[in-house]
Design a protein around this motif. Structure first.
Motif, mmCIF file in Angstrom:
data_model
loop_
_atom_site.group_PDB
_atom_site.id
_atom_site.type_symbol
_atom_site.label_atom_id
_atom_site.label_comp_id
_atom_site.label_asym_id
_atom_site.label_seq_id
_atom_site.Cartn_x
_atom_site.Cartn_y
_atom_site.Cartn_z
ATOM 1 N N SER A 1 23.656 1.987 67.742
ATOM 2 C CA SER A 1 24.278 0.721 68.174
ATOM 3 C C SER A 1 25.515 0.403 67.341
ATOM 4 C CB SER A 1 23.282 -0.436 68.054
ATOM 5 O OG SER A 1 22.191 -0.224 68.891
ATOM 6 N N ARG B 1 28.213 2.577 68.749
ATOM 7 C CA ARG B 1 28.628 2.145 70.098
ATOM 8 C C ARG B 1 29.470 0.885 70.050
ATOM 9 N NH1 ARG B 1 23.446 3.126 73.999
ATOM 10 N NH2 ARG B 1 23.433 5.388 73.762
ATOM 11 N N ASN C 1 31.925 10.490 65.622
ATOM 12 C CA ASN C 1 30.644 11.144 65.885
ATOM 13 C C ASN C 1 30.196 12.014 64.730
ATOM 14 O OD1 ASN C 1 29.428 10.545 68.593
ATOM 15 N ND2 ASN C 1 31.590 10.774 69.077
ATOM 16 N N GLU D 1 23.084 9.810 85.245
ATOM 17 C CA GLU D 1 22.688 8.537 84.617
ATOM 18 C C GLU D 1 21.281 8.104 85.009
ATOM 19 O OE1 GLU D 1 25.064 4.457 83.565
ATOM 20 O OE2 GLU D 1 25.957 5.945 84.851
ATOM 21 N N GLU E 1 18.592 9.508 82.814
ATOM 22 C CA GLU E 1 18.595 9.254 81.373
ATOM 23 C C GLU E 1 17.426 8.410 80.919
ATOM 24 O OE1 GLU E 1 21.983 8.390 79.210
ATOM 25 O OE2 GLU E 1 23.184 9.933 80.153
ATOM 26 N N LEU F 1 32.249 11.072 76.189
ATOM 27 C CA LEU F 1 31.370 9.905 76.133
ATOM 28 C C LEU F 1 30.019 10.199 76.782
ATOM 29 C CD1 LEU F 1 33.848 6.969 76.785
ATOM 30 C CD2 LEU F 1 32.945 7.795 74.624
ATOM 31 N N ARG G 1 26.534 10.086 74.762
ATOM 32 C CA ARG G 1 25.433 9.243 75.253
ATOM 33 C C ARG G 1 24.176 10.077 75.471
ATOM 34 N NH1 ARG G 1 26.380 6.551 80.917
ATOM 35 N NH2 ARG G 1 25.565 8.561 81.525
ATOM 36 N N ASP H 1 22.714 11.016 72.079
ATOM 37 C CA ASP H 1 22.123 9.818 71.444
ATOM 38 C C ASP H 1 20.706 9.594 71.977
ATOM 39 O OD1 ASP H 1 24.340 9.245 69.932
ATOM 40 O OD2 ASP H 1 25.090 7.633 71.208
ATOM 41 N N HIS H 2 20.573 9.699 73.305
ATOM 42 C CA HIS H 2 19.249 9.522 73.910
ATOM 43 C C HIS H 2 18.296 10.626 73.462
ATOM 44 C CE1 HIS H 2 21.078 6.874 77.195
ATOM 45 N NE2 HIS H 2 20.203 6.146 76.568
#
Lengths: 148, 192
Positions: A92, A95, A124, B59, B62, B122, B126, B129-130
């Motif tokens: 977070s 982001r 990153n 998406e 995810e 991006l 993402r 990150d997940h």
């Protein structure tokens, strides 16, 4: 331009730290962070945003990044945080930087966009290492505890 | 989608990328545990991500399939004797190679514009990150179910106690400071 992006975050560090603090305090996925003193939580975030250049432009695999984030991971273990919440909070934090860059809309020319690619790389690289070393610190503390 | 072309480039080069990522995992000190895995198996693990990248980046997947897949992967790696930091490092080394590929593709092909590269990066960020978050949850699942360890603040009653302790700390700080009483003794002010 890379420097300009970093400076933009550093200049907005106070506001951004306040925004992220509010976000973390209301996010059920980071509920353990509600137990930290508000001032401490704010200062932890402010420390990253206000010195973003310092953190981003150094060797993330040596020196202060491993030391700082291993210690943070071990501390969060002692405080009883679930590890995935530590990871979520760092994601977070990253982001929110990116959201701010997009919101400010300062990427207009090709040259500016080009430097964004560099910015994404540095951002990153730093947060990957912050998450990796936090996990390592947490995991070592956990192993020490279970071994004793 | 702007980044579609780049994602398909990754899939088209999946074999080469998988080979390179495998080499990195086998030589990097933070992922030494992967040296104990049969090389063919390891290659299959990596190739599965690279060759179906558009599938994983969808998406809609995810929140469901990606979460389940990486949570299970976390559990499996725990059972296989991996430390969580090693698994996270492997994911980051994979991401880094894919990002290098995206950046290099943009330089090599002028038809790929910067917006495409930024958008693809991006999506990549993402996704990983997940993946890292859910792998961590998978490890925590096994720690809880098989080793009886659960972080104290995962338990609602412990969280409530910690919040109550915080409230008391804050009350103590904000409690109105009592002013010293003033005593007058022969023209002097003595703070009582």
């Amino acid at each position: 331009m890379l420097v300009k992006l970093i400076e933009m975050i550093e200049k907005n560090a106070e506001i951004m730290a306040g925004e992220l603090k509010a976000k973390l305090l209301s996010d059920p996925a980071c509920s353990s962070h509600q137990t930290l003193d508000d001032r401490v939580l704010y200062e932890n975030i402010f420390e990253v945003y206000s010195r973003l250049g310092y953190w981003l432009l150094r060797d993330t695999e040596k020196g202060e990044v491993p030391t700082h984030y291993s210690a943070l991971g071990a501390q969060r273990f002692e405080e009883g945080f679930p590890l995935h919440q530590v990871v979520q909070a760092l994601v977070s934090t990253k982001r929110h930087i990116w959201d701010t860059v997009l919101e400010k809309g300062i990427m207009v020319t090709a040259k500016e966009l080009d430097s964004v690619v560099d910015f994404i790389t540095y951002l990153n690289r730093f947060f990957d290492m912050a998450i990796y070393y936090s996990t390592l610190g947490y995991y070592r503390a956990l192993n020490l505890k279970t071994a004793s | 989608m702007l980044s579609k072309k780049i994602i398909h480039l990754i899939e088209a080069n999946a074999l080469q990328l998988s080979n390179e990522i495998q080499e990195r995992l086998l030589s990097h000190p933070s992922t030494s545990g992967y040296q104990d895995i049969d090389e063919k198996t390891l290659h299959t693990w990596i190739y599965d991500v690279c060759s179906r990248f558009s599938y994983w980046l969808d998406e809609d997947r995810e929140r469901g399939e990606v979460e389940q897949h990486y949570r299970n992967l976390g559990k499996d790696r725990f059972e296989q004797g991996f430390d969580l930091p090693q698994v996270i490092s492997a994911l980051y080394l994979t991401k880094r190679r894919l990002w290098e590929f995206i950046a290099a593709s943009r330089e090599a092909d002028s038809a790929l514009n910067l917006n495409q590269a930024v958008e693809a990066s991006l999506l990549l960020v993402r996704f990983f990150d997940h993946a890292v978050l859910h792998v961590t949850q998978g490890f925590e699942d096994v720690l809880r179910s098989k080793h009886g360890y659960e972080a104290s603040l995962s338990k609602p009653e412990r969280l409530a106690l910690a919040l109550e302790a915080k409230r008391k700390r804050e009350e103590a700080v904000y409690e109105e400071t009592k002013l010293p009483t003033l005593c007058f003794t022969k023209g002097m002010i003595r703070l009582g």
